[in-house]
Design a protein around this motif. Structure first.
Motif, PDB file in Angstrom:
ATOM      1  N   ILE A 542       3.963 -16.084 -45.409  1.00  0.00           N
ATOM      2  CA  ILE A 542       4.889 -16.410 -46.491  1.00  0.00           C
ATOM      3  C   ILE A 542       4.150 -16.640 -47.802  1.00  0.00           C
ATOM      4  CG2 ILE A 542       6.617 -18.067 -47.285  1.00  0.00           C
ATOM      5  CD1 ILE A 542       7.627 -16.307 -45.081  1.00  0.00           C
ATOM      6  N   SER A 543       2.996 -17.307 -47.750  1.00  0.00           N
ATOM      7  CA  SER A 543       2.260 -17.641 -48.970  1.00  0.00           C
ATOM      8  C   SER A 543       0.759 -17.609 -48.676  1.00  0.00           C
ATOM      9  CB  SER A 543       2.673 -19.028 -49.481  1.00  0.00           C
ATOM     10  OG  SER A 543       2.436 -20.010 -48.487  1.00  0.00           O
ATOM     11  N   PHE A 544      -0.046 -17.448 -49.716  1.00  0.00           N
ATOM     12  CA  PHE A 544      -1.493 -17.514 -49.554  1.00  0.00           C
ATOM     13  C   PHE A 544      -2.125 -17.787 -50.921  1.00  0.00           C
ATOM     14  CE2 PHE A 544      -1.134 -13.568 -51.403  1.00  0.00           C
ATOM     15  CZ  PHE A 544      -2.309 -12.831 -51.466  1.00  0.00           C
ATOM     16  N   ASP A 545      -3.381 -18.245 -50.886  1.00  0.00           N
ATOM     17  CA  ASP A 545      -4.102 -18.541 -52.117  1.00  0.00           C
ATOM     18  C   ASP A 545      -5.600 -18.437 -51.851  1.00  0.00           C
ATOM     19  OD1 ASP A 545      -4.446 -19.184 -54.780  1.00  0.00           O
ATOM     20  OD2 ASP A 545      -4.557 -21.338 -54.392  1.00  0.00           O
ATOM     21  N   PHE A 546      -6.321 -17.900 -52.822  1.00  0.00           N
ATOM     22  CA  PHE A 546      -7.765 -17.727 -52.705  1.00  0.00           C
ATOM     23  C   PHE A 546      -8.486 -18.894 -53.367  1.00  0.00           C
ATOM     24  CE2 PHE A 546      -6.285 -13.507 -51.867  1.00  0.00           C
ATOM     25  CZ  PHE A 546      -7.224 -12.983 -50.988  1.00  0.00           C
ATOM     26  N   HIS A 547      -9.631 -19.216 -52.814  1.00  0.00           N
ATOM     27  CA  HIS A 547     -10.423 -20.320 -53.332  1.00  0.00           C
ATOM     28  C   HIS A 547     -10.929 -19.994 -54.727  1.00  0.00           C
ATOM     29  CE1 HIS A 547     -13.409 -23.559 -53.436  1.00  0.00           C
ATOM     30  NE2 HIS A 547     -12.764 -24.090 -52.394  1.00  0.00           N
ATOM     31  N   LYS A 548     -10.972 -21.043 -55.585  1.00  0.00           N
ATOM     32  CA  LYS A 548     -11.372 -20.823 -56.977  1.00  0.00           C
ATOM     33  C   LYS A 548     -12.873 -20.573 -57.112  1.00  0.00           C
ATOM     34  CE  LYS A 548      -7.173 -21.692 -58.409  1.00  0.00           C
ATOM     35  NZ  LYS A 548      -6.520 -21.840 -57.093  1.00  0.00           N
ATOM     36  N   LYS A 549     -13.679 -21.084 -56.194  1.00  0.00           N
ATOM     37  CA  LYS A 549     -15.133 -20.941 -56.297  1.00  0.00           C
ATOM     38  C   LYS A 549     -15.717 -20.032 -55.220  1.00  0.00           C
ATOM     39  CE  LYS A 549     -15.295 -23.926 -59.678  1.00  0.00           C
ATOM     40  NZ  LYS A 549     -15.794 -25.283 -59.498  1.00  0.00           N
ATOM     41  N   ILE A 550     -15.204 -20.109 -54.017  1.00  0.00           N
ATOM     42  CA  ILE A 550     -15.715 -19.315 -52.890  1.00  0.00           C
ATOM     43  C   ILE A 550     -14.834 -18.071 -52.767  1.00  0.00           C
ATOM     44  CG2 ILE A 550     -16.344 -19.338 -50.468  1.00  0.00           C
ATOM     45  CD1 ILE A 550     -16.329 -22.405 -50.613  1.00  0.00           C
ATOM     46  N   ASP A 551     -15.381 -16.912 -53.065  1.00  0.00           N
ATOM     47  CA  ASP A 551     -14.565 -15.699 -53.155  1.00  0.00           C
ATOM     48  C   ASP A 551     -13.963 -15.282 -51.817  1.00  0.00           C
ATOM     49  OD1 ASP A 551     -15.154 -15.603 -55.815  1.00  0.00           O
ATOM     50  OD2 ASP A 551     -16.848 -14.221 -55.596  1.00  0.00           O
ATOM     51  N   TYR A 552     -14.703 -15.413 -50.743  1.00  0.00           N
ATOM     52  CA  TYR A 552     -14.242 -14.887 -49.453  1.00  0.00           C
ATOM     53  C   TYR A 552     -13.259 -15.810 -48.750  1.00  0.00           C
ATOM     54  CZ  TYR A 552     -17.738 -18.147 -47.591  1.00  0.00           C
ATOM     55  OH  TYR A 552     -18.464 -19.271 -47.298  1.00  0.00           O
ATOM     56  N   LEU A 553     -13.087 -17.043 -49.201  1.00  0.00           N
ATOM     57  CA  LEU A 553     -12.265 -18.024 -48.499  1.00  0.00           C
ATOM     58  C   LEU A 553     -10.840 -18.014 -49.049  1.00  0.00           C
ATOM     59  CD1 LEU A 553     -12.501 -20.247 -46.307  1.00  0.00           C
ATOM     60  CD2 LEU A 553     -12.889 -21.877 -48.162  1.00  0.00           C
ATOM     61  N   PHE A 554      -9.856 -17.996 -48.155  1.00  0.00           N
ATOM     62  CA  PHE A 554      -8.455 -18.070 -48.588  1.00  0.00           C
ATOM     63  C   PHE A 554      -7.611 -18.717 -47.491  1.00  0.00           C
ATOM     64  CE2 PHE A 554      -8.920 -14.008 -46.486  1.00  0.00           C
ATOM     65  CZ  PHE A 554      -7.745 -13.839 -45.767  1.00  0.00           C
ATOM     66  N   LEU A 555      -6.448 -19.228 -47.898  1.00  0.00           N
ATOM     67  CA  LEU A 555      -5.492 -19.891 -47.008  1.00  0.00           C
ATOM     68  C   LEU A 555      -4.227 -19.061 -46.918  1.00  0.00           C
ATOM     69  CD1 LEU A 555      -5.811 -23.522 -48.409  1.00  0.00           C
ATOM     70  CD2 LEU A 555      -6.799 -22.701 -46.264  1.00  0.00           C
ATOM     71  N   VAL A 556      -3.586 -19.087 -45.739  1.00  0.00           N
ATOM     72  CA  VAL A 556      -2.340 -18.348 -45.507  1.00  0.00           C
ATOM     73  C   VAL A 556      -1.333 -19.295 -44.866  1.00  0.00           C
ATOM     74  CG1 VAL A 556      -1.250 -16.364 -44.425  1.00  0.00           C
ATOM     75  CG2 VAL A 556      -3.627 -16.218 -45.168  1.00  0.00           C
ATOM     76  N   GLY A 557      -0.152 -19.441 -45.501  1.00  0.00           N
ATOM     77  CA  GLY A 557       0.951 -20.207 -44.917  1.00  0.00           C
ATOM     78  C   GLY A 557       1.932 -19.285 -44.224  1.00  0.00           C
ATOM     79  N   THR A 558       2.398 -19.673 -43.043  1.00  0.00           N
ATOM     80  CA  THR A 558       3.251 -18.815 -42.234  1.00  0.00           C
ATOM     81  C   THR A 558       4.651 -19.395 -42.107  1.00  0.00           C
ATOM     82  OG1 THR A 558       2.616 -19.882 -40.156  1.00  0.00           O
ATOM     83  CG2 THR A 558       1.252 -18.042 -40.929  1.00  0.00           C
ATOM     84  N   GLU A 559       5.520 -18.546 -41.594  1.00  0.00           N
ATOM     85  CA  GLU A 559       6.909 -18.955 -41.379  1.00  0.00           C
ATOM     86  C   GLU A 559       7.029 -19.941 -40.222  1.00  0.00           C
ATOM     87  OE1 GLU A 559      11.285 -16.736 -41.031  1.00  0.00           O
ATOM     88  OE2 GLU A 559       9.429 -15.570 -41.047  1.00  0.00           O
ATOM     89  N   GLU A 560       6.037 -19.974 -39.347  1.00  0.00           N
ATOM     90  CA  GLU A 560       6.054 -20.903 -38.217  1.00  0.00           C
ATOM     91  C   GLU A 560       5.602 -22.301 -38.608  1.00  0.00           C
ATOM     92  OE1 GLU A 560       4.425 -18.001 -38.171  1.00  0.00           O
ATOM     93  OE2 GLU A 560       5.873 -16.805 -37.040  1.00  0.00           O
ATOM     94  N   GLY A 561       5.149 -22.506 -39.859  1.00  0.00           N
ATOM     95  CA  GLY A 561       4.714 -23.822 -40.313  1.00  0.00           C
ATOM     96  C   GLY A 561       3.223 -24.048 -40.203  1.00  0.00           C
ATOM     97  N   LYS A 562       2.471 -23.022 -39.853  1.00  0.00           N
ATOM     98  CA  LYS A 562       1.012 -23.170 -39.726  1.00  0.00           C
ATOM     99  C   LYS A 562       0.314 -22.669 -40.990  1.00  0.00           C
ATOM    100  CE  LYS A 562       1.061 -22.569 -34.712  1.00  0.00           C
ATOM    101  NZ  LYS A 562       0.549 -21.788 -33.577  1.00  0.00           N
ATOM    102  N   ILE A 563      -0.892 -23.210 -41.218  1.00  0.00           N
ATOM    103  CA  ILE A 563      -1.744 -22.761 -42.312  1.00  0.00           C
ATOM    104  C   ILE A 563      -3.061 -22.283 -41.704  1.00  0.00           C
ATOM    105  CG2 ILE A 563      -2.981 -23.413 -44.403  1.00  0.00           C
ATOM    106  CD1 ILE A 563      -0.830 -25.458 -44.969  1.00  0.00           C
ATOM    107  N   TYR A 564      -3.402 -21.013 -41.970  1.00  0.00           N
ATOM    108  CA  TYR A 564      -4.628 -20.414 -41.447  1.00  0.00           C
ATOM    109  C   TYR A 564      -5.690 -20.387 -42.554  1.00  0.00           C
ATOM    110  CZ  TYR A 564      -1.752 -18.710 -37.580  1.00  0.00           C
ATOM    111  OH  TYR A 564      -0.914 -18.622 -36.505  1.00  0.00           O
ATOM    112  N   LYS A 565      -6.875 -20.854 -42.226  1.00  0.00           N
ATOM    113  CA  LYS A 565      -8.022 -20.711 -43.125  1.00  0.00           C
ATOM    114  C   LYS A 565      -8.778 -19.460 -42.700  1.00  0.00           C
ATOM    115  CE  LYS A 565     -11.531 -23.603 -42.954  1.00  0.00           C
ATOM    116  NZ  LYS A 565     -12.389 -24.801 -43.139  1.00  0.00           N
ATOM    117  N   CYS A 566      -8.829 -18.479 -43.602  1.00  0.00           N
ATOM    118  CA  CYS A 566      -9.363 -17.169 -43.255  1.00  0.00           C
ATOM    119  C   CYS A 566     -10.523 -16.796 -44.177  1.00  0.00           C
ATOM    120  CB  CYS A 566      -8.272 -16.101 -43.366  1.00  0.00           C
ATOM    121  SG  CYS A 566      -6.749 -16.492 -42.490  1.00  0.00           S
ATOM    122  N   SER A 567     -11.214 -15.763 -43.770  1.00  0.00           N
ATOM    123  CA  SER A 567     -12.322 -15.229 -44.545  1.00  0.00           C
ATOM    124  C   SER A 567     -12.179 -13.719 -44.630  1.00  0.00           C
ATOM    125  CB  SER A 567     -13.664 -15.588 -43.899  1.00  0.00           C
ATOM    126  OG  SER A 567     -14.730 -14.942 -44.565  1.00  0.00           O
TER     127      SER A 567
END
Length: 744
Positions: A542-567
């Motif tokens: 549903i939503s995601f955002d990339f880290h302001k300093k670390i280029d490869y790091l980003f977060l993903v919010g899902t419809e199930e209510g979970k947040i995944y920290k991805c690379s």
């Protein structure tokens, strides 16, 4: 008297009387059989016969009157028939049932003579009778002539008989006049019968039967079959040869009209890059030719000389004054909204001194376009270079009411009309400006496509757009984000969709090239496939955002209510999983100052602040209704704003109050309207809030909502990102559990 007349007279005299006597005897016998013999007192005795099962009623019951009403209703018709009423859109009882009971039906073959079919058949029969040949008409005439002669002979014969009868009648009258009336009647009947026999009967015309209109005959026919013929030809095979050569871009080529290139050895070459360069050169040459003034030769009528006159090419008058008209329109709007502009620039709410820590939001401009009143605000984004310019995406969150969408760009200098307007076939769900190139704007659509608009071009169509061939999403695109250019200098952005794919899009020449970065997998959810195969289902991003300093790091919010920290470096696994909310994660955003903190909001009424190194949230705020959006402020690491579906905007400052918002204010005045998105201006202390009716409201933060640390005597107040990081770190140290503190 002839014997026939005598017999008839006897029948007239004795026949009727004898018949009456016979009938009287029969009726008398019947009466004697039906009725019993009469008694001495004249009364007759009758025997009462009763049925063995007859009820024995009293006198009162016998005298009681029982009324029975006969109706036309059929008692066997069902009374509880339920059918669907399309007018009322509900199942309703049928009250007009048919009570007709058919006991016997018979289809007749008669046709009324006044009907159309009857008239046609009568006309047909009359025309056929007229068309009969003349021979058929003469034959009846000859046949009718013969009976006339026979009739004359018969007429002569009865004359003698009639004279004898008259004489007999005279004698009969003289002998006895006392005969009854029966004799006279018999003579009259005999005379009428003889006269009827003597008169010739007219011939009856034979009735013509009507033809059966439904009679038909089946006929079959055979056709001639041509014999099959085979014809074959044999030709010589075309000559062919094998050719191979290495091609490089350092060869010398000559361009021909069909895009085919030849080198010095007259060999055929085709280079796509050279072809495209030549096309660009030809287009530029055509544009230069159009821009050149055209010299037209005219003749002077007086001198007769030919004069060459240079005609300036026609240019649209509106395009020449477009810039001047835009400036004039902004000046008029500044005069119209002068009081709002003064409040935006200079007004500071002095009443904040008496409110303690609380603050207010001052309404400024309202932006609304006539074509977007029935669309919801689905995305907001400020331009990174021009601080007064922001983009608005319009669509619908109701999947039953999907239609077209719009992309508008407003400026604070002209709230009456948008600066740019683009229409899309599907609803716009998200958008984002490119940081280094602020004229590039990427949007995500409800049909799964992504498109890139170039504001420098005057075309209403996007410069880049995905398609089914280029790997478009199969479900709505909920968020897009620009990223840094790749190693080759190509611009790229990322998108997330409900189909569980996070895709990287690269702008190469005139097309979009996609690459799947990661696929979200739902834990412990498998489907039974064919032949017993276990199919793993994908999560819904549903939503995601990339880290302001670390280029490869980003977060993903899902419809199930979970947040995944991805690379970006790992496409098959996640770095961490947060059990964040009970419903869909509508927004997830990194803090612009602190590298470990991010915020999330959900429809489960909560806003949560996290440290990505800790699995549990640091702050949880329950806003008592579904939260539509949340955003960090660009000037403070501890200030954020959230909007809820009840039409309110909430502003928090964790450095002042960690438990409650400093301001909760109703932004939407209309009933049944919801606020959807909120964004802070990157330079000025204002926010913009969008709702479901297509209205964008600009609000100014009061001084209490943007407090700065007080200066202490003898100490310099630190300003900048370092001070904001220190403020957030101080808060985190208060809420972190022992042993959970991580090194910076």
């Amino acid at each position: 008297m002839p014997p026939k007349a005598a017999d008839k007279r006897r029948q007239g005299q004795g026949g009727p009387s004898g018949g009456k006597a016979g009938k009287a005897g029969k009726s008398k016998k019947k009466d004697e059989d039906d009725f019993p013999e009469a008694r001495e007192d004249g009364s007759t005795a009758r025997a009462a016969v009763r049925s063995p099962d007859q009820l024995e009623l009293t006198e009162a019951e016998l005298k009681q009157e029982i009324i029975r009403t006969l109706t036309a209703d059929n008692p066997h018709v069902p009374q509880d028939i339920i059918r669907f009423n399309f007018k009322e859109r509900a199942y309703m009882l049928v009250d007009d049932m048919d009570h007709t009971a058919v006991h016997f039906t018979l289809n007749g073959y008669l046709i009324h003579k006044d009907s159309d079919e009857g008239r046609r058949q009568s006309i047909r029969s009359s025309t056929e009778a007229e068309e009969t040949p003349a021979e058929d008409e003469e034959a009846p005439v000859e046949a009718a002539a013969e009976p006339t002669e026979e009739g004359e002979t018969k007429d002569e014969e009865p004359t003698e008989e009639a004279e004898a009868e008259e004489e007999g009648e005279g004698e009969g009258e003289g002998e006895g006049e006392g005969e009854g009336e029966g004799g006279g009647e018999g003579e009259h009947e005999a005379e009428t019968a003889e006269a009827a026999e003597e008169e010739p009967h007219p011939e009856k015309v034979p009735e013509r039967k009507l033809k059966n209109q439904f009679n038909f005959i089946e006929r079959g026919s055979t056709t001639f079959h041509y014999p099959l013929r085979e014809k074959g030809l044999q030709t010589d095979p075309l000559p062919f040869g094998t050719f191979s050569e290495n091609v490089n871009q350092w060869n010398e080529f000559l361009y021909c009209g069909f895009g085919l290139l030849f080198d010095s050895d007259s060999k055929l070459w085709f280079i796509y890059d050279s072809y495209m360069e030549e096309l660009d050169r030809m287009e530029k040459a055509k544009e230069k030719e159009k821009a050149k003034p055209v010299a037209v030769k005219k003749e002077d009528q007086k001198t007769g000389r030919k004069l060459s006159v240079v005609e300036i090419p026609h240019v649209d008058s509106l395009s020449m004054v477009a810039r001047a008209a835009k400036i004039a329109e902004r000046m008029v709007n500044l005069n119209t909204y002068d009081d709002i502009a003064q409040d935006f620039k200079y007004f500071e709410d002095a009443s904040d001194e008496y409110r303690g820590q609380n603050g207010t939001l001052l309404p400024l401009w309202k932006f609304q376009y006539e074509k977007t009143k029935k669309l919801a605000v689905t995305a907001l984004s400020w331009n990174p270079k021009y601080k007064d310019l922001f983009a608005v995406g319009y669509g619908s969150y109701d999947f039953m009411k999907q239609g077209h969408g719009m992309l508008l760009l407003y400026t604070l200098k002209n709230p009456s009309f948008p600066e740019y307007s683009f229409s899309t076939e599907s609803g716009v769900m998200c958008l984002d400006f490119q940081g280094d190139h602020p004229h590039l704007l990427v949007v995500g659509l409800y049909d799964g496509n992504v498109a890139v608009y170039n504001l420098k071009r005057a075309s209403p169509e996007p410069s880049y757009k995905s398609s089914a061939k280029s790997g478009k999403h199969t479900e709505p695109v909920w968020q897009v984000k620009w990223q840094k250019d790749d190693m080759d200098g190509n611009r790229n952005f990322f998108s997330v969709s409900s189909d569980g794919r996070i895709v990287s899009w690269t702008l190469i020449k005139s097309e979009l090239v996609h690459m799947d970065v990661i696929k979200l997998s739902a834990d412990e959810t498998t489907m039974q496939g064919p032949e017993g195969l276990q199919l793993q289902t994908l999560g819904s991003g549903i939503s995601f955002d990339f880290h302001k300093k670390i280029d490869y790091l980003f977060l993903v919010g899902t419809e199930e209510g979970k947040i995944y920290k991805c690379s970006k470096n790992y496409s098959n696994q996640f770095l961490d999983v947060f059990e964040a909310h009970h419903m869909a994660v509508d927004t997830v955003s990194w803090n612009p100052f602190h590298v470990k903190v991010f915020i999330s909001c959900s429809s489960d009424w909560t806003v949560k602040i996290w440290d990505h190194t800790i699995k549990t949230p640091l702050f949880v705020y329950d806003l008592a209704t579904a939260v539509g959006d949340v955003a960090w402020s660009p000037y403070s690491s501890t200030v954020f704003a959230a909007v809820t579906i009840d039409g309110q905007a909430h502003v928090f400052d964790l450095n002042i109050n960690k438990l409650e918002p400093l301001c909760s204010q109703l932004v939407v005045t209309q009933k049944k309207n919801k606020t959807t998105h909120v964004q802070f201006n990157p330079a000025d202390p204002v926010i913009i809030v969008g709702d479901e009716r297509g209205l964008i409201t600009c609000l100014k933060l009061s001084p209490n909502l943007r407090k700065k640390p007080k200066e202490k005597k003898g100490q310099e107040v630190k300003k900048g990102p370092e001070e904001e990081i220190a403020k957030m770190e101080k808060l985190l140290s208060l809420v972190r559990q022992p042993g959970k503190k991580e090194e910076q």
